[in-house]
Write an enzyme that holds these catalytic residues in place. Sequence first.
Site, mmCIF file in Angstrom:
data_model
loop_
_atom_site.group_PDB
_atom_site.id
_atom_site.type_symbol
_atom_site.label_atom_id
_atom_site.label_comp_id
_atom_site.label_asym_id
_atom_site.label_seq_id
_atom_site.Cartn_x
_atom_site.Cartn_y
_atom_site.Cartn_z
ATOM 1 C CB SER A 187 25.071 33.673 -25.646
ATOM 2 O OG SER A 187 26.460 33.840 -25.825
ATOM 3 C CG ASP A 214 27.403 31.399 -33.184
ATOM 4 O OD1 ASP A 214 28.528 31.911 -32.983
ATOM 5 O OD2 ASP A 214 26.584 31.200 -32.287
ATOM 6 C CG HIS A 234 26.285 34.381 -30.770
ATOM 7 N ND1 HIS A 234 26.571 33.059 -30.451
ATOM 8 C CD2 HIS A 234 26.164 35.011 -29.574
ATOM 9 C CE1 HIS A 234 26.611 32.915 -29.150
ATOM 10 N NE2 HIS A 234 26.368 34.074 -28.591
#
Length: 188
Positions: free
Chosen positions: A45, A130, A162
Amino acid sequence: FGKEWNEAISGDYGGQCMKDYFTAIDEMAKEPYVDKDRLGCVGASFGGFSVYWLAGHHDKRFKAFIAHDGIFNMEMQYLETEEMWFANWDMGGAYWEKNNPVAQRTFANSPHLFVDKWDTPILCIHGEKDYRILAGQGMAAFNAAVLRGVPAELLIYPDENHWVLKPQNGVLWQRTFFEWLDQWLKKN
């Protein structure tokens, strides 16, 4: 360190937090139990963004990178995410706001602008479900590395978002992750 410290990253993606990374890794490299010639850099991330950014700025500190669900091209991220509030808050505004110094600083630090300095093997991992950071970010980073002649591998999950939730996908993630680190960081 509190909310104020945490929020200081917003609008300063390539700034103080990257200096913190370099300070931390340089200090750790001084420890007798750390092999400074075999350091890897891994993140997901914001950490994935960090890996892509560090790949263009690390000055040979790292011997391998792994980026999971990271932002590679900030301009594309701004337009393709489903989280517009977050993009506006975290990036400081749109890239076309030429009189917005926060937004301009953010987009000037997009990792894709520093690919010319990439020289270290990189593994890019992404899930096609995602919608926060689309899989095209990982694919673009992988292609950039390949086009630069940098050893690269791409692991795309068509059925993950994600994060990796399915047990068999988790096994593949772990296997790929550790094989990559072994390939580039273990002594022969």
